[in-house]
Scaffold this active site. Sequence first.
Site, PDB file in Angstrom:
ATOM      1  N   HIS A 239       0.842  -1.204   0.000  1.00 44.72           N
ATOM      2  CA  HIS A 239       0.000   0.000   0.000  1.00 44.72           C
ATOM      3  C   HIS A 239       0.873   1.249   0.000  1.00 44.72           C
ATOM      4  O   HIS A 239       0.624   2.204  -0.739  1.00 44.72           O
ATOM      5  CB  HIS A 239      -0.901  -0.052   1.239  1.00 44.72           C
ATOM      6  CG  HIS A 239      -1.935   1.025   1.273  1.00 44.72           C
ATOM      7  ND1 HIS A 239      -3.254   0.799   0.973  1.00 44.72           N
ATOM      8  CD2 HIS A 239      -1.839   2.342   1.593  1.00 44.72           C
ATOM      9  CE1 HIS A 239      -3.941   1.923   1.112  1.00 44.72           C
ATOM     10  NE2 HIS A 239      -3.102   2.879   1.491  1.00 44.72           N
ATOM     11  N   GLU A 240       1.915   1.235   0.842  1.00 40.82           N
ATOM     12  CA  GLU A 240       2.796   2.408   0.933  1.00 40.82           C
ATOM     13  C   GLU A 240       3.552   2.638  -0.371  1.00 40.82           C
ATOM     14  O   GLU A 240       3.775   3.779  -0.782  1.00 40.82           O
ATOM     15  CB  GLU A 240       3.785   2.234   2.086  1.00 40.82           C
ATOM     16  CG  GLU A 240       3.160   2.065   3.448  1.00 40.82           C
ATOM     17  CD  GLU A 240       2.098   3.100   3.735  1.00 40.82           C
ATOM     18  OE1 GLU A 240       2.283   4.276   3.355  1.00 40.82           O
ATOM     19  OE2 GLU A 240       1.071   2.738   4.312  1.00 40.82           O
ATOM     20  N   HIS A 243       1.816   4.655  -2.849  1.00 37.86           N
ATOM     21  CA  HIS A 243       1.822   6.093  -2.589  1.00 37.86           C
ATOM     22  C   HIS A 243       3.060   6.764  -3.172  1.00 37.86           C
ATOM     23  O   HIS A 243       3.157   8.001  -3.147  1.00 37.86           O
ATOM     24  CB  HIS A 243       1.741   6.362  -1.088  1.00 37.86           C
ATOM     25  CG  HIS A 243       0.343   6.350  -0.559  1.00 37.86           C
ATOM     26  ND1 HIS A 243      -0.664   7.122  -1.085  1.00 37.86           N
ATOM     27  CD2 HIS A 243      -0.217   5.634   0.462  1.00 37.86           C
ATOM     28  CE1 HIS A 243      -1.783   6.896  -0.418  1.00 37.86           C
ATOM     29  NE2 HIS A 243      -1.545   5.998   0.515  1.00 37.86           N
ATOM     30  N   HIS A 249      -6.386   8.503  -2.398  1.00 37.44           N
ATOM     31  CA  HIS A 249      -6.991   7.179  -2.570  1.00 37.44           C
ATOM     32  C   HIS A 249      -8.034   7.210  -3.685  1.00 37.44           C
ATOM     33  O   HIS A 249      -9.215   6.971  -3.448  1.00 37.44           O
ATOM     34  CB  HIS A 249      -7.626   6.706  -1.253  1.00 37.44           C
ATOM     35  CG  HIS A 249      -6.608   6.345  -0.212  1.00 37.44           C
ATOM     36  ND1 HIS A 249      -6.813   6.568   1.120  1.00 37.44           N
ATOM     37  CD2 HIS A 249      -5.378   5.808  -0.327  1.00 37.44           C
ATOM     38  CE1 HIS A 249      -5.757   6.160   1.805  1.00 37.44           C
ATOM     39  NE2 HIS A 249      -4.866   5.703   0.943  1.00 37.44           N
TER      40      HIS A 249
END
Length: 353
Positions: A239-240, A243, A249
Amino acid sequence: MADQEPHDAQSSATNEGLIEITVTHGGSSHAVLLPRDATITDLSAAVETDLSIPIGNQKFLVPKLGLQKPPFKDPKLPAAQLAGKKITLMGTTASGVASLTSASATASQAVAKREAALAHQRRHQPKAFTTPATTTVETTYTFMAIRPLPHLPHPERSQKFLERLKADPGIVAAMRKHQFRVGLLTEMDPLSYTEATHEGTTRILGLNRNRGEAVELRLRTDAYDGYRDYKTIRNTLCHELAHNVHSDHDRSFWDLCHAIEREVARADWRKNGRSVGGDDLAEVYEPGEEVAYDHGGWTGGEFVLGGGASGAGGPALSRREIIARATEERMKKMNNDGFGGGKPRGSGKGSSS
């Protein structure tokens, strides 16, 4: 009868039509006798004969005249002008030159011998199979530094956990494929980024600062006495990494996040000799588990919430995404009501307790 005055060597030499010049070399004084019409060039030749100092090695330091060395600026300078002056002679004798030459040759031979031995050792040393392209990829698309929190118990355990994440085949493959580069991979203090309300406790499991400057992961349990599930933390890392490209999101973020998760999971299946397909990679959650993803990428220390729920006609969200959006809205309300103030943008899972 008149007293007879003693005559020194210089007066005797003068009476005989010679002049005496004294030079000091190596702490010792040496007298050099020359004809009255001799020049500094003649002095140099006499020094070579008497003291065995080659002309090319001679340097005369003469008061008021300064440094004189062959070939002389004024080769016909009368030697008589040097008589009575304190002349310092600098130069190495022929034997000294030979000794230095021999020592230099011996040193050169030793250096050459040592270099040959090192070259032989390098030629016969086993080398890992790498190519310049592979080496460049390995050192570019990776975590440049790993650092546990030194004030927490047993930081060496967190170090090994972070190293395992860095070396995970799926993470390595995903970072190379998407050309991700992270400056620092570190752990998060379990007491940080935790919100307790009447609805339960929300724990942020990860943060990405400035699109890859640093990634923080909540490795430990709240009591510091254990570590969370490896695959859960690895999914947080996926998930990181998403980014690094997308701060909010939005649909693009979730598409990339899910793609990275599938790539990492696929590496596990391939490692275990199993095929991937269909529902094999479907995400499974325990009943009541709450997935609280972050509030977007952390940039400059400012707290910026991710996008809200998708509007009518937008793409459908998964159960995980719906829960993440709901958690964001709840934490936004808490901040607006004065419960938290600005937080850095982060990412991760949270479980209610």
